[in-house]
Design an enzyme around this catalytic site. Structure first.
Site: not given
Length: 308
Positions: A118, A261, A288
């Site tokens: 991320s 995601d 995610h």
């Protein structure tokens, strides 16, 4: 087989404008003195801390792992007096911290692998495209990340538009009013999270809870750099992009995300189009926290890539 040794410590990190040295807390799983290439792990957020990525210890049988909490978060130095200071909380600060940690651990002159999830993937891409990052980087993993905030907004908007209409209305109302603290809003965000943050049940799994707990304890970096909510991007990263610099990444790179995601394919596509040596895997039935939702498959792909 005995569990790998665990070593914890802190690295002094001198930051302009901060009178005392800051501390970067780290944890090494395995032996950095071994002949195996170490994997340095960059957490997301900003501010989610290392805890939610501990499933990656599955990889420690084959290599030493370096987890750390980035400045302002977790067990590293907190700087709540810098809340709202966009000039202070810049990507360069975290690149400098990573370089400082690498030097502290004596890794500046040997091959290393870097993993970023991320926001950690954003940081990893920025670092890997810099002269310092390219010097000893052997393999790069960018997981569930984004190449620019523009493509991230496209991704998040598309997912938001798939939510129930009543949930969308609550999110829109909060955005218009600037009120992100109401129970109604928090419940609406949870609907989004259950679809696109993690599919693991029961909800929330311990990894999700670990990240959310750190955001609640100190929102300085997340609030300043990202914004008041996952669906409201108003912080210093609001116009960020690394796309013009991606061609500078020369190390073989693995992209990995989940079909559900937050980092939809549109957010990852520029990495694939601009990094020279790249492989991309998308896992079904994963959001995610792909490393949690499809842990076995995820680790298998990482292990195969890092060993190649």
């Amino acid at each position: 087989m005995a569990s790998p040794a665990v070593t914890k410590g802190t690295a002094d990190f001198h930051v302009p404008g901060i009178p005392e040295p800051c501390k970067t807390w780290y944890k090494i799983v395995g032996d950095l003195e071994s002949s195996h290439t170490p994997l340095i792990i960059l957490h997301g957020g900003p501010g989610a801390c290392h805890d939610y990525l501990l499933p990656l210890t599955d990889l420690s049988k084959s290599r030493p792992l370096v987890f750390y909490d980035q400045i302002g978060n977790g067990k590293s130095t907190h700087l709540q007096q810098k809340a709202g200071d966009e000039a202070f909380w810049r990507v360069n600060l975290f690149q400098d911290e990573l370089n400082n940690l690498i030097s502290h651990l004596g890794l500046e002159d040997r091959p290393i692998d870097v993993y970023g999830h991320s926001w950690g993937g954003m940081l990893a891409a920025e670092w890997a495209s810099s002269p310092r990052g390219s010097s000893n980087l052997r393999r790069l993993v960018i997981s569930s990340s984004l190449a620019s905030m523009d493509v991230w907004r496209i991704s998040m908007t598309a997912l938001k538009n798939r939510l129930p209409v009543d949930v969308q209305r609550i999110l829109d109302k909060a955005e218009e009013a600037g009120d992100f603290k109401s129970p109604e809003y928090e419940a609406a965000v949870e609907v989004f999270y259950k679809r696109h943050l993690s599919l693991a049940r029961p909800w929330p799994c311990k990894e999700v809870q670990a990240a959310l707990d750190w955001f609640a304890k100190d929102s300085t970096t997340y609030g300043t750099m990202y914004g008041p909510s996952e669906l409201s991007i108003t912080g210093s990263l609001r116009a960020w992009t690394c796309i013009p610099r991606l061609k500078q990444i020369k190390a073989p790179t693995l992209l990995i995300n989940g079909a559900e995601d937050e980092a939809q394919d549109v957010a990852m596509q520029p990495f694939f189009e601009n990094i020279e040596k790249v492989k991309w895997i998308t896992l079904d039935n994963a959001a995610h926290f792909t490393h949690v939702d499809q842990r076995e498959k995820y680790m298998m792909h990482l292990e195969s890539f890092l060993k190649s």
